[in-house]
Design a protein around this motif. Structure first.
Motif, PDB file in Angstrom:
ATOM      1  N   LEU A 154       0.842  -1.199   0.000  1.00 37.29           N
ATOM      2  CA  LEU A 154       0.000   0.000   0.000  1.00 37.29           C
ATOM      3  C   LEU A 154       0.877   1.248   0.000  1.00 37.29           C
ATOM      4  N   PRO A 155       1.188   1.773  -1.180  1.00 38.61           N
ATOM      5  CA  PRO A 155       2.017   2.980  -1.254  1.00 38.61           C
ATOM      6  C   PRO A 155       1.246   4.259  -0.924  1.00 38.61           C
ATOM      7  N   GLY A 156      -0.066   4.145  -0.727  1.00 35.88           N
ATOM      8  CA  GLY A 156      -0.894   5.316  -0.452  1.00 35.88           C
ATOM      9  C   GLY A 156      -2.019   5.404  -1.453  1.00 35.88           C
ATOM     10  N   SER A 157      -3.008   6.231  -1.145  1.00 35.43           N
ATOM     11  CA  SER A 157      -4.181   6.353  -2.015  1.00 35.43           C
ATOM     12  C   SER A 157      -4.131   7.590  -2.902  1.00 35.43           C
ATOM     13  N   ARG A 158      -3.175   8.485  -2.660  1.00 32.71           N
ATOM     14  CA  ARG A 158      -3.091   9.712  -3.441  1.00 32.71           C
ATOM     15  C   ARG A 158      -2.190   9.525  -4.663  1.00 32.71           C
ATOM     16  N   ARG A 159      -2.458  10.297  -5.690  1.00 33.59           N
ATOM     17  CA  ARG A 159      -1.657  10.225  -6.911  1.00 33.59           C
ATOM     18  C   ARG A 159      -0.189  10.461  -6.623  1.00 33.59           C
ATOM     19  N   GLY A 160       0.121  11.519  -5.836  1.00 34.97           N
ATOM     20  CA  GLY A 160       1.506  11.849  -5.538  1.00 34.97           C
ATOM     21  C   GLY A 160       2.207  10.766  -4.740  1.00 34.97           C
ATOM     22  N   GLU A 161       1.477  10.095  -3.840  1.00 36.66           N
ATOM     23  CA  GLU A 161       2.077   9.026  -3.049  1.00 36.66           C
ATOM     24  C   GLU A 161       2.439   7.832  -3.932  1.00 36.66           C
ATOM     25  N   ILE A 162       1.563   7.514  -4.869  1.00 40.26           N
ATOM     26  CA  ILE A 162       1.852   6.389  -5.764  1.00 40.26           C
ATOM     27  C   ILE A 162       3.048   6.715  -6.652  1.00 40.26           C
ATOM     28  N   GLU A 163       3.155   7.961  -7.095  1.00 44.89           N
ATOM     29  CA  GLU A 163       4.317   8.369  -7.886  1.00 44.89           C
ATOM     30  C   GLU A 163       5.605   8.230  -7.078  1.00 44.89           C
ATOM     31  N   ARG A 164       5.550   8.629  -5.805  1.00 51.53           N
ATOM     32  CA  ARG A 164       6.749   8.689  -4.975  1.00 51.53           C
ATOM     33  C   ARG A 164       7.083   7.336  -4.343  1.00 51.53           C
ATOM     34  N   LEU A 165       6.051   6.582  -3.955  1.00 53.21           N
ATOM     35  CA  LEU A 165       6.274   5.366  -3.178  1.00 53.21           C
ATOM     36  C   LEU A 165       5.979   4.075  -3.939  1.00 53.21           C
ATOM     37  N   GLY A 166       5.290   4.201  -5.074  1.00 53.83           N
ATOM     38  CA  GLY A 166       4.999   3.014  -5.877  1.00 53.83           C
ATOM     39  C   GLY A 166       6.254   2.270  -6.302  1.00 53.83           C
ATOM     40  N   PRO A 167       7.264   2.953  -6.849  1.00 53.05           N
ATOM     41  CA  PRO A 167       8.502   2.260  -7.222  1.00 53.05           C
ATOM     42  C   PRO A 167       9.187   1.589  -6.032  1.00 53.05           C
ATOM     43  N   LEU A 168       9.091   2.183  -4.856  1.00 58.15           N
ATOM     44  CA  LEU A 168       9.701   1.595  -3.661  1.00 58.15           C
ATOM     45  C   LEU A 168       9.114   0.216  -3.379  1.00 58.15           C
ATOM     46  N   VAL A 169       7.771   0.122  -3.339  1.00 53.43           N
ATOM     47  CA  VAL A 169       7.152  -1.157  -2.980  1.00 53.43           C
ATOM     48  C   VAL A 169       7.338  -2.187  -4.089  1.00 53.43           C
ATOM     49  N   LEU A 170       7.302  -1.749  -5.342  1.00 57.71           N
ATOM     50  CA  LEU A 170       7.466  -2.709  -6.434  1.00 57.71           C
ATOM     51  C   LEU A 170       8.910  -3.182  -6.559  1.00 57.71           C
ATOM     52  N   ASP A 171       9.852  -2.312  -6.274  1.00 58.79           N
ATOM     53  CA  ASP A 171      11.263  -2.740  -6.263  1.00 58.79           C
ATOM     54  C   ASP A 171      11.501  -3.758  -5.147  1.00 58.79           C
ATOM     55  N   ALA A 172      10.867  -3.530  -3.990  1.00 52.69           N
ATOM     56  CA  ALA A 172      10.982  -4.485  -2.891  1.00 52.69           C
ATOM     57  C   ALA A 172      10.329  -5.811  -3.275  1.00 52.69           C
ATOM     58  N   ALA A 173       9.178  -5.726  -3.942  1.00 55.21           N
ATOM     59  CA  ALA A 173       8.484  -6.937  -4.384  1.00 55.21           C
ATOM     60  C   ALA A 173       9.347  -7.723  -5.370  1.00 55.21           C
ATOM     61  N   LYS A 174      10.049  -7.006  -6.230  1.00 55.81           N
ATOM     62  CA  LYS A 174      10.925  -7.656  -7.213  1.00 55.81           C
ATOM     63  C   LYS A 174      12.040  -8.431  -6.515  1.00 55.81           C
ATOM     64  N   ILE A 175      12.611  -7.841  -5.459  1.00 54.34           N
ATOM     65  CA  ILE A 175      13.658  -8.510  -4.678  1.00 54.34           C
ATOM     66  C   ILE A 175      13.110  -9.775  -4.027  1.00 54.34           C
ATOM     67  N   LEU A 176      11.927  -9.651  -3.411  1.00 55.37           N
ATOM     68  CA  LEU A 176      11.332 -10.789  -2.717  1.00 55.37           C
ATOM     69  C   LEU A 176      10.911 -11.888  -3.689  1.00 55.37           C
ATOM     70  N   HIS A 177      10.425 -11.486  -4.855  1.00 56.03           N
ATOM     71  CA  HIS A 177       9.968 -12.465  -5.840  1.00 56.03           C
ATOM     72  C   HIS A 177      11.097 -13.394  -6.276  1.00 56.03           C
ATOM     73  N   GLN A 178      12.311 -12.848  -6.324  1.00 57.63           N
ATOM     74  CA  GLN A 178      13.454 -13.661  -6.733  1.00 57.63           C
ATOM     75  C   GLN A 178      13.766 -14.743  -5.700  1.00 57.63           C
ATOM     76  N   LYS A 179      13.469 -14.479  -4.414  1.00 52.66           N
ATOM     77  CA  LYS A 179      13.743 -15.450  -3.352  1.00 52.66           C
ATOM     78  C   LYS A 179      12.513 -16.295  -3.011  1.00 52.66           C
ATOM     79  N   TYR A 180      11.340 -15.696  -3.141  1.00 46.97           N
ATOM     80  CA  TYR A 180      10.102 -16.377  -2.758  1.00 46.97           C
ATOM     81  C   TYR A 180       9.083 -16.256  -3.889  1.00 46.97           C
ATOM     82  N   PRO A 181       9.273 -16.989  -4.975  1.00 51.67           N
ATOM     83  CA  PRO A 181       8.405 -16.847  -6.153  1.00 51.67           C
ATOM     84  C   PRO A 181       6.960 -17.282  -5.924  1.00 51.67           C
ATOM     85  N   ASP A 182       6.703 -17.994  -4.818  1.00 52.94           N
ATOM     86  CA  ASP A 182       5.338 -18.462  -4.565  1.00 52.94           C
ATOM     87  C   ASP A 182       4.431 -17.380  -3.973  1.00 52.94           C
ATOM     88  N   TYR A 183       5.010 -16.295  -3.486  1.00 46.47           N
ATOM     89  CA  TYR A 183       4.200 -15.220  -2.904  1.00 46.47           C
ATOM     90  C   TYR A 183       3.539 -14.390  -4.014  1.00 46.47           C
TER      91      TYR A 183
END
Length: 390
Positions: free
Chosen positions: A198-227
């Motif tokens: 949940l990077p936030g519900s506002r447009r600006g929050e998704i712009e600023r924090l969306g890449p953060l959560v998806l980059d973290a998800a990319k890291i985790l996906h490489q180790k835990y592909p079942d999530y």
């Protein structure tokens, strides 16, 4: 009991305020109060018959630099409401959250000596930073409706009228909350592990924090592909924004965007996504309280414009940023703020919560705080507000 129809002005600036506003409107009607409601509201309030003069998103601005960019628009909205209520005054103005806007609006109402009682529902976090604002609140607000008991205690020291009305979610959300039921509500595989982002519900929050959560998800996906990762979208515009961002990531990254089918009437998809997830990673804000009351293990994060952050850091008077930690008076959940909010650190904290014992310790702390919020002696918000005009 009042023998006339009331006119009540309400202003909210985000989904959580819209939820509180809709519930407050229903509380007035449940008690047989004949009233009409107008101002600025979201889809949930509008569904209750609320007349909104401006879209709620117009107030969805955070941070010093961010507000300065939209200052003319915000002044125009404030002046438009004041002009409307000068010609046809409401009996009571209730600002729900959005303190930067609503406290200024209340100040203008008092300066123009309009016959309107002013209420602030959801205390500004003056107990956390800029405590001198309590002087302005005393001068311009007739009543503060507090969600937490420690807030009423704080305002008593400043001689500000306040009522502890409790947080509606504490009684609304059950102490027993099986995750299997929550997964079924979203038609998810009950045996699948899900992580809410949940990077936030506002447009600006998704712009600023969306890449953060998806980059973290990319890291985790490489180790835990079942999530599988879940991201809530409060409306179609935010869904499209997230989809455009997600298009820049590998297709193998398992991310589902969830949008309420009837998002025009109720925006609870964020709660549903959190409730159905085994772990939650969310932007610091009111949603952290909701995640706590859902009893799900979580980590919180936030990044502001660098100037905004350094100003806030200088003024803040408490050691924590998230409501669970503030309520507990200790670190219950991990906070990754500003420079600490990196994909690597976020992925590492999420990974820690994959440990059953670590997650369960946090969950038990959530349940304890939930019970504490339920045990407080809260007041009726409708009666507290009506006492101003009786």
């Amino acid at each position: 009991m009042l023998n006339r129809k009331l006119k009540i002005g309400i202003v909210v600036g985000e989904v959580s305020g819209d939820t509180l506003g809709a519930k407050l409107i229903r509380c007035f009607r449940d008690q047989g109060i004949d009233a009409e409601f107008e101002g600025i509201g979201g889809p949930q309030m509008i569904a209750e018959g609320f007349k909104s003069y401006y879209p709620m998103d117009v107030l969805s601005v955070m941070g010093i630099v961010e507000v300065l960019k939209d200052i003319k628009k915000l002044f125009a909205v404030r002046d438009g409401l004041v002009e409307t209520w000068t010609k046809n005054p409401v009996d009571i103005f209730i600002g729900i959250d959005a303190p930067d806007f609503n406290l200024r609006l209340s100040k203008t109402i008092k300066q123009k000596q309009l016959p309107i009682k002013t209420v602030q529902y959801v205390s500004p976090s003056v107990w956390a930073w800029r405590q001198g604002r309590a002087h302005g609140i005393k001068a311009n607000i007739d009543l503060v409706l507090c969600l937490f008991p420690f807030e009423k205690t704080f305002f008593k020291k400043w001689d500000v009228p306040a009522a502890f009305v409790g947080h509606p979610l504490a009684s609304q959300l059950p102490l027993e909350n099986p995750i299997i039921d929550a997964k079924q509500e979203l038609n998810l595989d009950p045996n699948q592990k899900h992580i809410a982002l949940l990077p936030g519900s506002r447009r600006g929050e998704i712009e600023r924090l969306g890449p953060l959560v998806l980059d973290a998800a990319k890291i985790l996906h490489q180790k835990y592909p079942d999530y599988t990762f879940l991201i809530p979208a409060i409306n179609e515009a935010r869904k499209q924004q997230i989809e455009r961002l997600l298009a820049t990531y590998p297709e193998s990254l398992k991310v589902q965007i969830r949008l309420m089918e009837n998002s025009g009437t109720e925006s609870k998809i964020g709660r549903q996504v959190m409730n159905a997830s085994n772990i939650i990673a969310l932007a610091s804000g009111t949603a952290t309280l909701e995640a706590m009351l859902l009893h799900r293990p979580m980590v919180t994060f936030y990044k502001l414009n660098w100037l905004t952050y350094h100003v806030v850091k200088f003024l803040i008077k408490i050691p924590y940023y998230s409501l669970p930690n503030i309520i507990a008076g200790k670190k219950v959940i991990q906070e990754l703020i500003q420079a600490d909010a990196t994909p690597e650190k976020l992925a590492a904290e999420i990974e820690k919560l994959m440990n059953i014992e670590t997650a369960q310790i946090q969950v038990m702390q959530h349940i304890t705080m939930h019970k504490q919020l339920l045990s407080g002696n809260s007041e009726d918000p409708v009666k507290a507000v009506l006492a101003l005009i009786q």
